[in-house]
Design a protein around this motif. Structure first.
Motif: not given
Lengths: 303, 269
Positions: B8-14
């Motif tokens: 998840r933490a790879a970003g661009a997730s929000r």
């Protein structure tokens, strides 16, 4: 989203980057490919506002990079993994970036975990890091601010094959979540594995741009039949370019279905019929950036 | 090294990107970061430690010779020479390490407003310098206390507020000068040599030219700044001389350095 428009950089009489335009779309990993000295790094520094452009412009998320408020939170940048103070620990490098961008410091641990650096490695000075570890640390500091865009110059340099695989998964995942990724490399194998869109640059100019598959697919068909001579004649009469291969079979400038149709009409029995082998990125690269190609043809492949 | 599977933490997730409500990096944050950068490496910490150690050594020598009968103010004056020599170097390192260690690439992508970064370096360096001033004045007080207690020296706590303020002002000038030369020259050895030699050479050469003696206090920071270090009161002319010398030796290099930083290309090689 990165938009580069007519970007040009001259150093005295030398032109490092010559009227370069391309866009990097969200949801894709775009590879920026070119030999050493082609202008990749200069273009990336111009995108990041570090090198003033002679003319043209670059926008990241709709704005010039230097107009972004707190750019570390929106664009993750890794331009040179070696560009870290050798006396700082890996953790300290990330702590400074977290303080600067206002990121919660708990995210440092998450990010270290993500790039596969252990607590003990993070406590060591960067001067003792291998190049691969520096790349991981550089990626960590790019990812720290949870950005929407990643700009990475030669990030796979120094990574072992497992590391390259890991980076591909990481960037794929990032792009799948709607992130924009621009990464450069002169290592073709890596790029073939990591990128799905490609911009090829040679001597400061964009020489090809498009989907990797489109660029790699060689138009044409390979066909072998019981009577190649008759088939070649039939195809030529139909207006298709035909080359009789020394190793047997024909290379035809037409779609396989059209070749099959021509063979049926001529009553020739086919032994083999398939689209021509896709060429490797390496061939494409050498062809597009060949030194003797003074008049470089600009190859546009619609996406 | 573990090859973790990216999650998840790879970003661009929000889905709701924060872009619009992100505030620019504040000057206070920048200053704090620049200050931390002066202290978070062995080189930086050692530089400050060396100044403290040399100061302590000077004080120890003063306590040993001449029966150790020195006033508090004499001890404070004794500490100023090592500070005057070495403090600007702390400022130089704050600026040049960005280039010698190539961190400029990271610094100026996180904060593209380069002049603010340069000014934050000056303020951060002044912070280090003032902290060191507190330490050295404290050491001087301790030295005086020791000679009074053990060597029968006459107690003389004669350091005026003015003297301390003068010293603080000189710290500000040293630090701004150091950062200025560092930003202007970008090379640690070049900046240090220029910083230490140029004013001396200037003074020596100036002394040889007939008629320069009258002009020198106006254009030589060493001469004009002397009262700051030794606590003698500055009169109107003294302040004016300090002002013109500061313009030449502090403001001009700092302005030049900031200009060069803002204008030039930042690259890693």
């Amino acid at each position: 989203m990165i938009t580069v428009e007519h970007l040009t950089k001259r150093y005295g009489p030398a032109v490092a980057v010559d009227d370069v335009s391309f866009t990097v779309e969200p949801g894709h990993v775009t590879g920026f490919l070119g030999p050493n000295g082609a202008g990749k790094s200069t273009t990336m520094r111009m995108i990041c506002g570090l090198t003033p452009a002679t003319s043209g412009s670059a926008r990241v998320l709709g704005l010039p990079f230097t107009a972004l408020a707190n750019p570390g939170r929106r664009v993750g940048v890794l331009l040179d993994a070696g560009a870290q103070h050798s006396g700082r620990t890996g953790r300290e490098v990330l702590t400074l970036a977290a303080l600067m961008t206002g990121v919660d410091r708990r995210r440092i641990d998450t990010t270290l975990d993500l790039v596969g650096l252990t607590d003990r490695e993070a406590a060591r000075r960067v001067g003792q890091y291998s190049l691969g570890m520096r790349q991981r640390l550089g990626l960590a500091s790019a990812l720290l601010g949870d950005p929407e865009v990643l700009i990475l110059d030669e990030p796979a340099n120094g990574l072992d094959p497992a590391g390259i695989r890991w980076m591909r998964d990481l960037l794929d995942d990032f792009a799948r979540r709607g992130g924009t990724v621009l990464l450069s490399s002169h290592l073709l194998r890596e790029m073939e594995a990591v990128a799905d869109r490609i911009v090829v640059i040679g001597r400061g100019r964009v020489v090809a741009e498009g989907h990797k598959d489109d660029l790699l697919r060689q138009a044409g068909t390979f066909v072998r039949s019981t009577d190649d001579g008759a088939l070649a004649l039939a195809l030529r009469q139909g207006g298709a370019g035909v080359e009789e291969l020394a190793t047997g079979g024909l290379s035809v400038e037409a779609e396989p279905v059209d070749v099959g149709r021509a063979a049926a009409a001529a009553g020739v029995v086919l032994a083999e019929l398939r689209a021509a082998d896709s060429r490797g990125l390496e061939d494409l690269f050498l062809e597009l950036t060949a030194d003797d190609a003074r008049e470089q043809t600009r190859m546009e492949v619609s996406a | 090294m573990t090859t973790a599977t990216p999650t998840r933490a790879a970003g661009a997730s929000r889905t709701n990107r924060p872009g619009a409500d992100l505030r620019p990096v504040s000057f206070a944050t920048l200053t704090l970061v620049e200050w931390r950068k002066q202290l978070d490496t062995r080189a930086g910490r050692w530089m400050l430690a060396v100044i403290a150690i040399i100061t302590a050594a000077v004080l120890a020598v003063m306590m040993a010779v001449n029966g150790g009968n020195h006033s508090f103010s004499a001890f404070v004056v004794g500490t100023t020479t090592p500070m005057a020599m070495l403090l600007p170097i702390v400022g130089v390192l704050a600026a040049t390490s960005e280039w010698s260690q190539r961190t400029a690439l990271v610094t100026f992508t996180l904060e593209p407003r380069r002049t603010r970064v340069g000014l934050a370096k000056v303020v951060g360096a002044i912070g280090s310098g003032l902290a060191l001033l507190v330490v050295t004045v404290g050491l001087a007080a301790l030295a005086h206390l020791l000679v009074v207690a053990f060597r029968d020296a006459d107690p003389a706590w004669d350091v005026s507020v003015r003297a301390v303020l003068y010293l603080a002002l000189s710290v500000v000038l040293f630090m701004a000068q150091g950062v200025g030369f560092g930003l202007l020259l970008r090379s640690t050895p070049a900046a240090i040599v220029t910083l230490l030699l140029a004013p001396t050479l200037f003074g020596v050469v100036g002394g040889l030219v007939p008629g320069m003696a009258d002009v020198l206090p106006w254009i030589d920071l060493g001469t004009a700044g002397e009262p700051l270090l030794f606590g003698s009161a500055l009169d109107g002319q003294g302040w004016a001389q300090l002002g013109t010398a500061t313009l030449i030796w502090v403001v001009a290099p700092l302005a030049g350095g900031l200009w060069r930083t803002a204008r030039s290309e930042i690259s890693s090689s």
